[in-house]
Design a protein around this motif. Structure first.
Motif, PDB file in Angstrom:
ATOM      1  N   ARG A 167       0.831  -1.209   0.000  1.00 16.57           N
ATOM      2  CA  ARG A 167       0.000   0.000   0.000  1.00 16.57           C
ATOM      3  C   ARG A 167       0.866   1.260   0.000  1.00 16.57           C
ATOM      4  O   ARG A 167       0.506   2.271  -0.582  1.00 16.57           O
ATOM      5  N   PHE A 168       2.020   1.178   0.650  1.00 14.02           N
ATOM      6  CA  PHE A 168       2.949   2.316   0.682  1.00 14.02           C
ATOM      7  C   PHE A 168       3.378   2.684  -0.743  1.00 14.02           C
ATOM      8  O   PHE A 168       3.411   3.856  -1.109  1.00 14.02           O
ATOM      9  N   GLY A 169       3.681   1.652  -1.547  1.00 15.22           N
ATOM     10  CA  GLY A 169       4.074   1.903  -2.931  1.00 15.22           C
ATOM     11  C   GLY A 169       2.933   2.383  -3.796  1.00 15.22           C
ATOM     12  O   GLY A 169       3.153   3.069  -4.798  1.00 15.22           O
ATOM     13  N   GLU A 170       1.691   2.058  -3.401  1.00 15.52           N
ATOM     14  CA  GLU A 170       0.525   2.464  -4.198  1.00 15.52           C
ATOM     15  C   GLU A 170       0.116   3.910  -3.934  1.00 15.52           C
ATOM     16  O   GLU A 170      -0.147   4.674  -4.863  1.00 15.52           O
ATOM     17  N   VAL A 171       0.028   4.296  -2.663  1.00 12.86           N
ATOM     18  CA  VAL A 171      -0.517   5.621  -2.334  1.00 12.86           C
ATOM     19  C   VAL A 171       0.565   6.667  -2.066  1.00 12.86           C
ATOM     20  O   VAL A 171       0.270   7.853  -2.026  1.00 12.86           O
ATOM     21  N   LEU A 172       1.828   6.230  -1.870  1.00 14.29           N
ATOM     22  CA  LEU A 172       2.941   7.155  -1.601  1.00 14.29           C
ATOM     23  C   LEU A 172       2.563   8.180  -0.535  1.00 14.29           C
ATOM     24  O   LEU A 172       2.555   9.387  -0.771  1.00 14.29           O
ATOM     25  N   PRO A 173       2.236   7.728   0.667  1.00 14.70           N
ATOM     26  CA  PRO A 173       1.739   8.642   1.698  1.00 14.70           C
ATOM     27  C   PRO A 173       2.830   9.574   2.203  1.00 14.70           C
ATOM     28  O   PRO A 173       4.019   9.234   2.193  1.00 14.70           O
ATOM     29  N   ASN A 174       2.408  10.748   2.668  1.00  9.85           N
ATOM     30  CA  ASN A 174       3.329  11.659   3.340  1.00  9.85           C
ATOM     31  C   ASN A 174       3.455  11.331   4.816  1.00  9.85           C
ATOM     32  O   ASN A 174       4.456  11.638   5.445  1.00  9.85           O
ATOM     33  N   VAL A 175       2.386  10.729   5.389  1.00  9.85           N
ATOM     34  CA  VAL A 175       2.357  10.375   6.809  1.00  9.85           C
ATOM     35  C   VAL A 175       1.943   8.913   6.943  1.00  9.85           C
ATOM     36  O   VAL A 175       0.966   8.475   6.315  1.00  9.85           O
ATOM     37  N   THR A 218       9.085  10.791   4.013  1.00  6.08           N
ATOM     38  CA  THR A 218       7.876  10.334   4.719  1.00  6.08           C
ATOM     39  C   THR A 218       8.020  10.548   6.225  1.00  6.08           C
ATOM     40  O   THR A 218       9.074  10.267   6.799  1.00  6.08           O
ATOM     41  N   ASN A 219       6.957  11.009   6.865  1.00  8.57           N
ATOM     42  CA  ASN A 219       6.931  11.143   8.320  1.00  8.57           C
ATOM     43  C   ASN A 219       6.197   9.948   8.910  1.00  8.57           C
ATOM     44  O   ASN A 219       5.009   9.762   8.651  1.00  8.57           O
ATOM     45  N   VAL A 220       6.907   9.145   9.686  1.00  5.09           N
ATOM     46  CA  VAL A 220       6.344   7.924  10.277  1.00  5.09           C
ATOM     47  C   VAL A 220       6.069   8.165  11.758  1.00  5.09           C
ATOM     48  O   VAL A 220       6.966   8.564  12.512  1.00  5.09           O
ATOM     49  N   ILE A 221       4.819   7.931  12.166  1.00  7.43           N
ATOM     50  CA  ILE A 221       4.428   7.984  13.579  1.00  7.43           C
ATOM     51  C   ILE A 221       4.279   6.544  14.047  1.00  7.43           C
ATOM     52  O   ILE A 221       3.420   5.814  13.538  1.00  7.43           O
ATOM     53  N   VAL A 222       5.111   6.110  14.975  1.00  6.77           N
ATOM     54  CA  VAL A 222       5.046   4.729  15.437  1.00  6.77           C
ATOM     55  C   VAL A 222       4.126   4.637  16.653  1.00  6.77           C
ATOM     56  O   VAL A 222       4.053   5.561  17.470  1.00  6.77           O
ATOM     57  N   ILE A 223       3.418   3.523  16.737  1.00  7.23           N
ATOM     58  CA  ILE A 223       2.470   3.278  17.827  1.00  7.23           C
ATOM     59  C   ILE A 223       2.940   2.050  18.585  1.00  7.23           C
ATOM     60  O   ILE A 223       3.272   1.021  17.983  1.00  7.23           O
ATOM     61  N   THR A 224       2.981   2.154  19.898  1.00  2.67           N
ATOM     62  CA  THR A 224       3.469   1.040  20.696  1.00  2.67           C
ATOM     63  C   THR A 224       2.702   0.954  22.004  1.00  2.67           C
ATOM     64  O   THR A 224       2.030   1.909  22.415  1.00  2.67           O
ATOM     65  N   ALA A 225       2.798  -0.190  22.647  1.00  2.00           N
ATOM     66  CA  ALA A 225       2.175  -0.392  23.956  1.00  2.00           C
ATOM     67  C   ALA A 225       3.150   0.024  25.050  1.00  2.00           C
ATOM     68  O   ALA A 225       4.341   0.262  24.805  1.00  2.00           O
ATOM     69  N   ASN A 226       2.640   0.115  26.283  1.00  2.00           N
ATOM     70  CA  ASN A 226       3.462   0.571  27.403  1.00  2.00           C
ATOM     71  C   ASN A 226       4.740  -0.230  27.574  1.00  2.00           C
ATOM     72  O   ASN A 226       5.781   0.308  27.915  1.00  2.00           O
ATOM     73  N   GLY A 227       4.651  -1.537  27.328  1.00  2.00           N
ATOM     74  CA  GLY A 227       5.802  -2.395  27.558  1.00  2.00           C
ATOM     75  C   GLY A 227       6.860  -2.321  26.482  1.00  2.00           C
ATOM     76  O   GLY A 227       7.878  -3.005  26.574  1.00  2.00           O
ATOM     77  N   PHE A 232      -3.717  12.002  19.454  1.00  2.00           N
ATOM     78  CA  PHE A 232      -3.614  11.263  18.202  1.00  2.00           C
ATOM     79  C   PHE A 232      -3.644  12.215  17.003  1.00  2.00           C
ATOM     80  O   PHE A 232      -2.749  12.224  16.158  1.00  2.00           O
ATOM     81  N   LEU A 233      -4.687  13.061  16.959  1.00  2.00           N
ATOM     82  CA  LEU A 233      -4.827  13.986  15.835  1.00  2.00           C
ATOM     83  C   LEU A 233      -3.738  15.055  15.845  1.00  2.00           C
ATOM     84  O   LEU A 233      -3.296  15.519  14.795  1.00  2.00           O
ATOM     85  N   GLY A 234      -3.293  15.439  17.054  1.00  2.00           N
ATOM     86  CA  GLY A 234      -2.206  16.407  17.147  1.00  2.00           C
ATOM     87  C   GLY A 234      -0.920  15.872  16.530  1.00  2.00           C
ATOM     88  O   GLY A 234      -0.199  16.598  15.846  1.00  2.00           O
ATOM     89  N   ALA A 235      -0.635  14.591  16.774  1.00  2.00           N
ATOM     90  CA  ALA A 235       0.570  13.979  16.203  1.00  2.00           C
ATOM     91  C   ALA A 235       0.487  13.941  14.682  1.00  2.00           C
ATOM     92  O   ALA A 235       1.460  14.236  13.975  1.00  2.00           O
ATOM     93  N   VAL A 236      -0.698  13.585  14.167  1.00  2.00           N
ATOM     94  CA  VAL A 236      -0.890  13.537  12.708  1.00  2.00           C
ATOM     95  C   VAL A 236      -0.765  14.933  12.109  1.00  2.00           C
ATOM     96  O   VAL A 236      -0.123  15.132  11.070  1.00  2.00           O
ATOM     97  N   GLU A 237      -1.379  15.925  12.772  1.00  2.00           N
ATOM     98  CA  GLU A 237      -1.309  17.299  12.265  1.00  2.00           C
ATOM     99  C   GLU A 237       0.128  17.808  12.253  1.00  2.00           C
ATOM    100  O   GLU A 237       0.571  18.436  11.286  1.00  2.00           O
ATOM    101  N   ASN A 238       0.871  17.532  13.331  1.00  2.00           N
ATOM    102  CA  ASN A 238       2.262  17.986  13.391  1.00  2.00           C
ATOM    103  C   ASN A 238       3.097  17.353  12.285  1.00  2.00           C
ATOM    104  O   ASN A 238       3.946  18.014  11.674  1.00  2.00           O
ATOM    105  N   ALA A 239       2.862  16.063  12.019  1.00  2.00           N
ATOM    106  CA  ALA A 239       3.598  15.389  10.945  1.00  2.00           C
ATOM    107  C   ALA A 239       3.242  15.986   9.595  1.00  2.00           C
ATOM    108  O   ALA A 239       4.109  16.183   8.736  1.00  2.00           O
TER     109      ALA A 239
END
Length: 484
Positions: free
Chosen positions: A64-72, A98-107, A133-140
């Motif tokens: 999907r990354f190669g198809e849509v060429l996302p900025n975020v 590309t700006n990548v926002i990674v999501i992880t659990a507490n551990g 969540f939206l703030g991180a996307v907006e900043n990216a």
């Protein structure tokens, strides 16, 4: 629970997303293997006006990354078929911008820190609320757009680029333009202050673009968005093997800005230990990456910004006094939008034209009621809030003249909008009793109750909406339907 407080990092699948269309922003790519979280994240993003492409595995995500060429890209690091960090590195090799926002659990916070060192833009730790969540996307997104905005201007005395933050013919902005032109010609450090959303980064960009350094790099670094243990590496760089996760040499923002401008946003959030190293760098122009044995000299112009009172931070012992005086050479204060008079209309109309072109819609401007409302509204979110409101209008409406009914619910919920003459009610509203309503249809009863509530509150639709626990725009739409 209010939208700002509703948790979105805790659990509920929607696949989809199309390749970027000409003239429209590219979709955000969400790579998350939990169907429930896919649905929640996508719903929140869609409600904020974003298009979303979704993948459930690393293999599907790379396709999907190669198809849509996302900025975020929103990337969960724990994927069933592959390590998310390896996937991120593959994506950044293909499209480094590309700006990548990674999501992880507490551990798995150590994993997120490792991802930041490897080039991630930001990380989110589950659970997190919608605002975060939206703030991180907006900043990216803003970081990406700001890089694209950079361009040299042909003449040294030309005004700053016509971005949304610098549109406006008010006397206040004229003074800002004049100060930028004067400051741009020198190497003096510029210190920008102002409320959140007033355009401090775009002001820094204008200083760069009107300076002799316009052809050089403009590197922006948000000191408040980067974990303190990573900030030194982000500013000064590191060498391969200097710490766990340092898989390659990284030049750092100071070296990357060599020959151009380094913009340090939210400078008052910088840790005291790093403030000392920054002061030494300002005095010597020498950069020594983490793990390096020898420093190197760079030629960088510093611009910094904060939404706090820097002198108050000095008084509180949170910011070094000697660093303050070293940085606070040419102060520029970005005024809040409420002090810029009619500029808000110019900004809104320019944003309307730009967003309409991106979305393939045709809008003709703001009607008189909306114009009057925009002029008197205090705009606590400043220019950023105006852009948010206009984007929402363009995404959720087909076109035409922008009217009160098109305004987002979140914007109108607490407004006292202009009163209108109510349509003739379907029944007398002096006394509502069960007997007076029996025999009528549910639609008739709804109209009677709504009109009676509006009349009881002096014709104020927003007050009636609060009593009825609905949005004012809902009542406006219903009244429009009753008139037709």
């Amino acid at each position: 629970m209010s939208p700002a407080a509703r948790p979105v990092g805790t659990d509920s699948r929607a696949r989809g997303g199309a390749p970027a269309e000409a003239g429209r922003p590219r979709p955000i790519l969400l790579i998350e293997d939990t169907p429930s979280l896919q649905m929640v994240y996508r719903s929140v993003l869609a409600s904020a006006g974003h298009r979303v492409a979704v993948a459930g595995t690393a293999a599907e995500g790379l396709t999907r990354f190669g198809e849509v060429l996302p900025n975020v890209v929103l990337l969960d690091l724990m994927l069933p078929d592959r390590d998310g960090l390896d996937l991120m590195q593959d994506m950044l090799r293909l499209r480094p911008e590309t700006n990548v926002i990674v999501i992880t659990a507490n551990g798995s916070i150590n994993k997120a820190v490792e991802a930041m060192r490897a080039g991630a833009h930001e990380f989110l730790v589950k659970p997190f609320d919608e605002q975060r969540f939206l703030g991180a996307v907006e900043n990216a997104s803003i970081a990406r757009e700001t890089r694209q905005l950079r361009r040299p201007l042909p003449e040294p005395n030309a005004p700053p680029p016509p971005t949304s933050a610098f549109l406006g013919s008010s006397e206040t902005m004229a003074r800002i333009h004049a100060k930028i032109r004067s400051a741009a010609r020198s190497m003096a450090t510029v210190f920008i202050t102002g409320e959140s959303g007033t355009g401090k980064e775009l002001c820094a960009l204008a200083v760069h673009d009107t300076s002799p350094r316009a052809s050089g790099p403009f590197i922006a670094l948000n000191c408040g968005a980067i974990p303190q243990d990573l900030l030194e590496s982000e500013v000064f760089g590191h060498v391969k093997g200097s710490f766990t996760g340092a898989i390659a040499d990284k030049p750092g923002a100071a070296a990357a800005a060599d020959g151009g401008t380094l913009f340090l946003d939210e400078i008052c959030e910088m840790a005291p230990a790093l403030q000392t190293k920054l002061l030494r760098f300002l005095q010597t122009s020498m950069v020594q990456p983490v793990g390096a044995t020898r420093p190197r000299k760079v030629n960088v112009r510093i611009v910094c910004a904060t939404n706090r009172d820097p002198l108050d931070a000095v008084r509180r012992g949170q910011f070094r006094e000697d660093l303050y005086y070293r940085l606070f050479v040419v102060p520029i204060h970005m005024p809040p939008l409420r002090e810029r008079g009619n500029d808000v209309i110019e900004i809104a109309e320019a944003a309307l034209a730009r967003f309409a072109a991106e979305e393939g819609r045709e809008f003709f401007g703001l009607d008189a009621e909306v114009t009057a409302l925009f002029r008197r509204h205090p705009w606590p979110g400043n220019v950023r809030q105006v852009l948010n409101v206009i984007r929402n209008i363009v995404v959720l409406n087909d076109g035409g003249l922008v009217t009160m009914r098109m305004l987002p619910d979140a914007f109108t919920d607490h407004l006292e909008l202009p009163q209108e003459e109510p349509p003739t009610p379907a029944a007398p509203t002096d006394e509502l009793t069960a007997d007076s309503l029996i025999g009528r249809t549910l639609a008739e009863i709804e109209q009677i109750v709504i009109e009676a509530t509006i009349a009881r509150h002096g014709g104020s639709v927003p007050k009636a909406a609060r009593v009825l626990d609905v949005s004012p725009s809902t009542l406006y739409r219903k009244r429009d339907a009753w008139k037709s």
